[in-house]
Design a protein around this motif. Sequence first.
Motif, PDB file in Angstrom:
ATOM      1  N   LEU A 135      44.430  54.301  42.453  1.00 42.29           N
ATOM      2  CA  LEU A 135      43.624  53.270  43.086  1.00 42.29           C
ATOM      3  C   LEU A 135      44.574  52.308  43.799  1.00 42.29           C
ATOM      4  N   PRO A 136      44.106  51.606  44.823  1.00 48.00           N
ATOM      5  CA  PRO A 136      44.973  50.714  45.596  1.00 48.00           C
ATOM      6  C   PRO A 136      45.414  49.492  44.806  1.00 48.00           C
ATOM      7  N   ILE A 137      46.662  49.073  45.029  1.00 48.35           N
ATOM      8  CA  ILE A 137      47.198  47.973  44.229  1.00 48.35           C
ATOM      9  C   ILE A 137      46.570  46.621  44.556  1.00 48.35           C
ATOM     10  N   HIS A 138      46.049  46.444  45.758  1.00 47.34           N
ATOM     11  CA  HIS A 138      45.538  45.117  46.109  1.00 47.34           C
ATOM     12  C   HIS A 138      44.129  44.864  45.600  1.00 47.34           C
ATOM     13  N   ALA A 139      43.434  45.923  45.108  1.00 49.61           N
ATOM     14  CA  ALA A 139      42.027  45.779  44.760  1.00 49.61           C
ATOM     15  C   ALA A 139      41.731  46.027  43.292  1.00 49.61           C
ATOM     16  N   THR A 140      42.759  46.178  42.472  1.00 47.37           N
ATOM     17  CA  THR A 140      42.566  46.447  41.047  1.00 47.37           C
ATOM     18  C   THR A 140      43.370  45.453  40.221  1.00 47.37           C
ATOM     19  N   LEU A 159      51.425  42.673  52.101  1.00 43.53           N
ATOM     20  CA  LEU A 159      50.905  41.426  52.660  1.00 43.53           C
ATOM     21  C   LEU A 159      50.850  41.440  54.187  1.00 43.53           C
ATOM     22  N   SER A 160      51.615  42.296  54.814  1.00 42.81           N
ATOM     23  CA  SER A 160      51.697  42.287  56.276  1.00 42.81           C
ATOM     24  C   SER A 160      50.758  43.280  56.953  1.00 42.81           C
ATOM     25  N   ARG A 161      50.025  44.073  56.165  1.00 46.47           N
ATOM     26  CA  ARG A 161      49.181  45.100  56.780  1.00 46.47           C
ATOM     27  C   ARG A 161      47.710  44.814  56.508  1.00 46.47           C
ATOM     28  N   PRO A 162      46.822  45.400  57.299  1.00 50.81           N
ATOM     29  CA  PRO A 162      45.391  45.236  57.027  1.00 50.81           C
ATOM     30  C   PRO A 162      45.039  45.875  55.682  1.00 50.81           C
ATOM     31  N   LEU A 163      44.226  45.189  54.909  1.00 49.86           N
ATOM     32  CA  LEU A 163      43.841  45.665  53.585  1.00 49.86           C
ATOM     33  C   LEU A 163      42.340  45.943  53.551  1.00 49.86           C
ATOM     34  N   ARG A 164      41.991  47.051  52.959  1.00 53.46           N
ATOM     35  CA  ARG A 164      40.587  47.462  52.919  1.00 53.46           C
ATOM     36  C   ARG A 164      39.798  46.622  51.926  1.00 53.46           C
ATOM     37  N   PRO A 165      38.652  46.082  52.343  1.00 59.08           N
ATOM     38  CA  PRO A 165      37.777  45.378  51.393  1.00 59.08           C
ATOM     39  C   PRO A 165      36.840  46.369  50.706  1.00 59.08           C
ATOM     40  N   THR A 172      41.655  40.250  50.662  1.00 60.09           N
ATOM     41  CA  THR A 172      42.330  40.906  51.784  1.00 60.09           C
ATOM     42  C   THR A 172      43.099  39.928  52.666  1.00 60.09           C
ATOM     43  N   ASP A 173      42.839  38.638  52.495  1.00 59.27           N
ATOM     44  CA  ASP A 173      43.555  37.633  53.273  1.00 59.27           C
ATOM     45  C   ASP A 173      44.965  37.461  52.700  1.00 59.27           C
ATOM     46  N   PRO A 174      46.012  37.615  53.531  1.00 61.93           N
ATOM     47  CA  PRO A 174      47.379  37.559  52.997  1.00 61.93           C
ATOM     48  C   PRO A 174      47.736  36.229  52.345  1.00 61.93           C
ATOM     49  N   VAL A 175      47.197  35.133  52.836  1.00 60.21           N
ATOM     50  CA  VAL A 175      47.495  33.829  52.244  1.00 60.21           C
ATOM     51  C   VAL A 175      46.895  33.747  50.841  1.00 60.21           C
ATOM     52  N   ARG A 176      45.640  34.161  50.713  1.00 62.21           N
ATOM     53  CA  ARG A 176      44.987  34.151  49.399  1.00 62.21           C
ATOM     54  C   ARG A 176      45.653  35.128  48.443  1.00 62.21           C
ATOM     55  N   LEU A 177      46.036  36.293  48.964  1.00 59.77           N
ATOM     56  CA  LEU A 177      46.671  37.289  48.107  1.00 59.77           C
ATOM     57  C   LEU A 177      48.035  36.803  47.630  1.00 59.77           C
ATOM     58  N   ARG A 178      48.796  36.187  48.525  1.00 56.13           N
ATOM     59  CA  ARG A 178      50.095  35.643  48.129  1.00 56.13           C
ATOM     60  C   ARG A 178      49.933  34.602  47.021  1.00 56.13           C
ATOM     61  N   SER A 179      48.919  33.756  47.154  1.00 55.30           N
ATOM     62  CA  SER A 179      48.658  32.728  46.146  1.00 55.30           C
ATOM     63  C   SER A 179      48.245  33.366  44.823  1.00 55.30           C
ATOM     64  N   LEU A 180      47.438  34.433  44.897  1.00 57.38           N
ATOM     65  CA  LEU A 180      47.000  35.114  43.683  1.00 57.38           C
ATOM     66  C   LEU A 180      48.179  35.756  42.962  1.00 57.38           C
ATOM     67  N   ALA A 192      40.219  40.114  37.494  1.00 57.17           N
ATOM     68  CA  ALA A 192      39.793  40.551  38.828  1.00 57.17           C
ATOM     69  C   ALA A 192      38.328  40.973  38.753  1.00 57.17           C
ATOM     70  N   ALA A 193      37.455  40.062  39.117  1.00 61.26           N
ATOM     71  CA  ALA A 193      36.022  40.318  39.004  1.00 61.26           C
ATOM     72  C   ALA A 193      35.499  41.032  40.246  1.00 61.26           C
ATOM     73  N   GLN A 194      34.960  42.216  40.066  1.00 61.72           N
ATOM     74  CA  GLN A 194      34.268  42.971  41.122  1.00 61.72           C
ATOM     75  C   GLN A 194      35.123  43.173  42.371  1.00 61.72           C
ATOM     76  N   MET A 195      36.411  43.387  42.201  1.00 63.38           N
ATOM     77  CA  MET A 195      37.287  43.576  43.361  1.00 63.38           C
ATOM     78  C   MET A 195      37.300  45.009  43.873  1.00 63.38           C
ATOM     79  N   ILE A 196      37.125  45.977  42.961  1.00 68.17           N
ATOM     80  CA  ILE A 196      37.143  47.386  43.370  1.00 68.17           C
ATOM     81  C   ILE A 196      35.761  48.000  43.222  1.00 68.17           C
TER      82      ILE A 196
END
Length: 268
Positions: A135-140, A159-165, A172-180, A192-196
């Motif tokens: 599974l993708p690392i940004h959504a789990t 963080l520099s590429r488009p991320l699938r919602p 998927t926003d790089p600023v929010r993801l960096r903060s997370l 991570a509530a309902q991300m995947i």
Amino acid sequence: MARSSAGESVLSRAMRVLRLFTADSPALTVSEIARRADLPIATAHRIVGELVALGALDRAEGKQVRMGYQLWELASRSSRVLDLREVAMPFMEDLQAVVRHHTQIGVLEGTDVLYLERLSARGAVRNITRIAGRLPIHATSAGLVLLAHGPLELQEEVLSRPLRPYTARTVTDPVRLRSLLAQIRREGFVVAAQMISEAGTGVAAPVRDAGGEVVAALSVVVPAADPSPHTLVPALLAAGRGISRALGAPTADEDLLRSHGPRLPGDR
């Protein structure tokens, strides 16, 4: 090693064929293999025939082939996988007795989480995780833990590429993801509530090796309707620390465990 006229080795082509077999595509025809692997049909026939002869693939119903038992047997001998699964299992079983839904452990593989083991219960919430599945690392939840503690190069790549919602709550926003990611490094876990999937909430924590490096993520998945997933955090952290100690991780207080690893701008 023999190479094709295009410069690709036979082994590379064979690996390209084997990678086509997934949980969603467990059996394929030679024509499907040729198309998906972008191989001439004659080449696909030859490679598949050799893999069947070696036991890496087996004949399935009709004209399909599937992964063979010999390939599974060889993969199961991986010392890294065996060591981690065997060490983690007693702690996962104890955690599972508390969670009563899903308990799983995954490792970083490229930009995915590769799940090595999963424990479930009858009537548990629907979970899309599968053993040996990705599974993708940004959504789990497990992926976010591994990304937060992963190499800086990997973090910047993601963080520099488009991320699938996958859902409306996937970050998927790089600023929010960096903060997370910074928050995960500070707190030592993520919810991570309902991300995947709309059906579930994942809660994950890191697992460390003898050098203190994060080598896996331990996670649980509970129904999205669960009003208090945070109540599972103490048991999850205890299990993660138990696995880490069993892997030889140095004994340290929780703050030291949380602070170990790379940092990104925004960490405090």
